[in-house]
Design a protein around this motif. Structure first.
Motif, PDB file in Angstrom:
ATOM      1  N   ASP A 116      15.440  11.608   0.205  1.00  0.00           N
ATOM      2  CA  ASP A 116      16.292  12.108  -0.875  1.00  0.00           C
ATOM      3  C   ASP A 116      16.993  10.958  -1.591  1.00  0.00           C
ATOM      4  O   ASP A 116      17.154  10.987  -2.819  1.00  0.00           O
ATOM      5  N   ASN A 117      17.418   9.955  -0.832  1.00  0.00           N
ATOM      6  CA  ASN A 117      18.162   8.849  -1.429  1.00  0.00           C
ATOM      7  C   ASN A 117      17.325   8.093  -2.460  1.00  0.00           C
ATOM      8  O   ASN A 117      17.815   7.757  -3.551  1.00  0.00           O
ATOM      9  N   ILE A 118      16.081   7.821  -2.127  1.00  0.00           N
ATOM     10  CA  ILE A 118      15.213   7.104  -3.066  1.00  0.00           C
ATOM     11  C   ILE A 118      14.890   7.986  -4.264  1.00  0.00           C
ATOM     12  O   ILE A 118      14.836   7.510  -5.413  1.00  0.00           O
ATOM     13  N   ASN A 119      14.712   9.268  -4.030  1.00  0.00           N
ATOM     14  CA  ASN A 119      14.431  10.185  -5.142  1.00  0.00           C
ATOM     15  C   ASN A 119      15.628  10.274  -6.094  1.00  0.00           C
ATOM     16  O   ASN A 119      15.468  10.290  -7.325  1.00  0.00           O
ATOM     17  N   ILE A 120      16.824  10.296  -5.536  1.00  0.00           N
ATOM     18  CA  ILE A 120      18.040  10.307  -6.358  1.00  0.00           C
ATOM     19  C   ILE A 120      18.137   9.005  -7.149  1.00  0.00           C
ATOM     20  O   ILE A 120      18.458   9.006  -8.343  1.00  0.00           O
ATOM     21  N   ALA A 121      17.843   7.885  -6.479  1.00  0.00           N
ATOM     22  CA  ALA A 121      17.889   6.584  -7.151  1.00  0.00           C
ATOM     23  C   ALA A 121      16.893   6.530  -8.309  1.00  0.00           C
ATOM     24  O   ALA A 121      17.192   5.978  -9.376  1.00  0.00           O
ATOM     25  N   LEU A 122      15.714   7.132  -8.117  1.00  0.00           N
ATOM     26  CA  LEU A 122      14.723   7.160  -9.195  1.00  0.00           C
ATOM     27  C   LEU A 122      15.250   7.948 -10.386  1.00  0.00           C
ATOM     28  O   LEU A 122      15.141   7.502 -11.535  1.00  0.00           O
ATOM     29  N   LYS A 123      15.828   9.091 -10.125  1.00  0.00           N
ATOM     30  CA  LYS A 123      16.380   9.903 -11.220  1.00  0.00           C
ATOM     31  C   LYS A 123      17.462   9.141 -11.979  1.00  0.00           C
ATOM     32  O   LYS A 123      17.550   9.217 -13.207  1.00  0.00           O
ATOM     33  N   GLN A 124      18.278   8.401 -11.244  1.00  0.00           N
ATOM     34  CA  GLN A 124      19.342   7.623 -11.877  1.00  0.00           C
ATOM     35  C   GLN A 124      18.770   6.508 -12.746  1.00  0.00           C
ATOM     36  O   GLN A 124      19.272   6.237 -13.843  1.00  0.00           O
ATOM     37  N   GLU A 125      17.716   5.853 -12.268  1.00  0.00           N
ATOM     38  CA  GLU A 125      17.108   4.782 -13.058  1.00  0.00           C
ATOM     39  C   GLU A 125      16.464   5.345 -14.323  1.00  0.00           C
ATOM     40  O   GLU A 125      16.547   4.744 -15.399  1.00  0.00           O
ATOM     41  N   ILE A 126      15.821   6.493 -14.208  1.00  0.00           N
ATOM     42  CA  ILE A 126      15.204   7.121 -15.375  1.00  0.00           C
ATOM     43  C   ILE A 126      16.277   7.503 -16.393  1.00  0.00           C
ATOM     44  O   ILE A 126      16.109   7.321 -17.607  1.00  0.00           O
ATOM     45  N   GLN A 127      17.400   8.008 -15.899  1.00  0.00           N
ATOM     46  CA  GLN A 127      18.518   8.340 -16.789  1.00  0.00           C
ATOM     47  C   GLN A 127      19.030   7.082 -17.495  1.00  0.00           C
ATOM     48  O   GLN A 127      19.352   7.114 -18.691  1.00  0.00           O
ATOM     49  N   LEU A 128      19.097   5.973 -16.763  1.00  0.00           N
ATOM     50  CA  LEU A 128      19.544   4.720 -17.352  1.00  0.00           C
ATOM     51  C   LEU A 128      18.562   4.252 -18.420  1.00  0.00           C
ATOM     52  O   LEU A 128      18.963   3.798 -19.498  1.00  0.00           O
ATOM     53  N   ALA A 129      17.276   4.386 -18.133  1.00  0.00           N
ATOM     54  CA  ALA A 129      16.258   4.005 -19.123  1.00  0.00           C
ATOM     55  C   ALA A 129      16.436   4.792 -20.417  1.00  0.00           C
ATOM     56  O   ALA A 129      16.354   4.231 -21.520  1.00  0.00           O
ATOM     57  N   ARG A 130      16.707   6.083 -20.286  1.00  0.00           N
ATOM     58  CA  ARG A 130      16.915   6.912 -21.471  1.00  0.00           C
ATOM     59  C   ARG A 130      18.186   6.504 -22.211  1.00  0.00           C
ATOM     60  O   ARG A 130      18.247   6.494 -23.435  1.00  0.00           O
ATOM     61  N   LYS A 131      19.205   6.157 -21.431  1.00  0.00           N
ATOM     62  CA  LYS A 131      20.463   5.717 -22.036  1.00  0.00           C
ATOM     63  C   LYS A 131      20.276   4.400 -22.784  1.00  0.00           C
ATOM     64  O   LYS A 131      20.964   4.126 -23.776  1.00  0.00           O
ATOM     65  N   LEU A 132      19.331   3.606 -22.315  1.00  0.00           N
ATOM     66  CA  LEU A 132      18.985   2.356 -22.981  1.00  0.00           C
ATOM     67  C   LEU A 132      18.023   2.592 -24.144  1.00  0.00           C
ATOM     68  O   LEU A 132      17.543   1.639 -24.754  1.00  0.00           O
ATOM     69  N   ASP A 133      17.738   3.855 -24.403  1.00  0.00           N
ATOM     70  CA  ASP A 133      16.851   4.244 -25.499  1.00  0.00           C
ATOM     71  C   ASP A 133      15.435   3.684 -25.297  1.00  0.00           C
ATOM     72  O   ASP A 133      14.775   3.259 -26.245  1.00  0.00           O
ATOM     73  N   ALA A 134      14.985   3.713 -24.042  1.00  0.00           N
ATOM     74  CA  ALA A 134      13.637   3.246 -23.704  1.00  0.00           C
ATOM     75  C   ALA A 134      12.792   4.448 -23.276  1.00  0.00           C
ATOM     76  O   ALA A 134      13.023   5.028 -22.222  1.00  0.00           O
ATOM     77  N   PHE A 135      11.830   4.783 -24.094  1.00  0.00           N
ATOM     78  CA  PHE A 135      10.973   5.939 -23.823  1.00  0.00           C
ATOM     79  C   PHE A 135       9.501   5.549 -23.711  1.00  0.00           C
ATOM     80  O   PHE A 135       8.657   6.374 -23.395  1.00  0.00           O
ATOM     81  N   SER A 136       9.202   4.290 -24.008  1.00  0.00           N
ATOM     82  CA  SER A 136       7.865   3.756 -23.787  1.00  0.00           C
ATOM     83  C   SER A 136       8.027   2.366 -23.169  1.00  0.00           C
ATOM     84  O   SER A 136       9.067   1.715 -23.340  1.00  0.00           O
TER      85      SER A 136
END
Length: 216
Positions: free
Chosen positions: A162-182
């Motif tokens: 669960d911890n790694i899965n949560i960390a992945l979701k957080q990184e993906i959220q950060l990527a979106r916040k950085l306006d990175a979609f590709s």
């Protein structure tokens, strides 16, 4: 979740947003390495895994297989030093799922920090693009972990935790916040301001000049 804004006024950060199964990220490997070597030592480099394709066990549609192989051929023409092993398509049942490989990055980082993450990125790209192995499968990822000297028992546990899965979701959220979609994508942050840096596959100096202009 990794911090988005700088905690220290004037600090500089370069975010590299990537996916270990992104063929364009593979093509960018040499340019990215060259850029890092040339950067000012006071710029903090932060890796952010972007999460290209969610979890699935369904075989990749034929149209997508054709599209990806077309992309590989396009990359080989555009970046002459990059080559792909097309045996992958005959030796595997391709699955359009990069999240397991993304979790592998974070599991490697958990054990050995950023150095482990960098080693795992190279191992996955080598397995996929040169050795025609399937990084959507846990056995491939565990083999990569063994190759770079990780504790494979701990790695296999972390990969589905669960911890790694949560960390992945957080990184993906950060990527979106950085306006990175590709991917790959580069974002430079200075004094709380975020700048997009153009990715150059053949000339790292152009990226360096762009960053240095912002610093000046």
């Amino acid at each position: 979740m990794p911090e988005f804004s700088t905690s220290t006024h004037g600090s500089r950060r370069l975010f590299y947003i990537y996916d270990p199964m992104c063929s364009w990220c593979y093509a960018f490997a040499k340019g990215w390495y060259a850029l890092q070597q040339a950067l000012s030592a006071d710029i903090q480099i932060i890796y952010v895994v972007g999460g290209l394709a969610p979890d699935t066990v369904e075989p990749m549609p034929e149209t997508m297989r054709t599209m990806i192989q077309h992309t590989w051929r396009k990359i080989e023409k555009m970046v002459p030093d990059v080559q792909f092993n097309y045996d992958f398509w005959a030796c595997n049942t391709p699955i359009r799922s990069t999240y397991p490989a993304c979790r592998a990055m974070l599991a490697a980082k958990k054990q050995k920090g950023v150095a482990g993450l960098v080693d795992m990125l190279c191992a996955i790209q080598t397995a996929y693009y040169q050795q025609a192995q399937n990084p959507s499968l846990p056995e491939t990822l565990t083999a990569c972990a063994g190759e770079i000297g990780l504790d494979i028992t701990l790695f296999a546990t972390d990969l589905v935790s669960d911890n790694i899965n949560i960390a992945l979701k957080q990184e993906i959220q950060l990527a979106r916040k950085l306006d990175a979609f590709s991917f790959p994508a580069l974002r430079f942050m200075q004094d709380e301001k975020l700048y997009s840096i153009n990715v150059e596959y053949l000339d790292h100096q152009k990226m360096l000049n762009e960053i240095n202009t912002l610093i000046a």
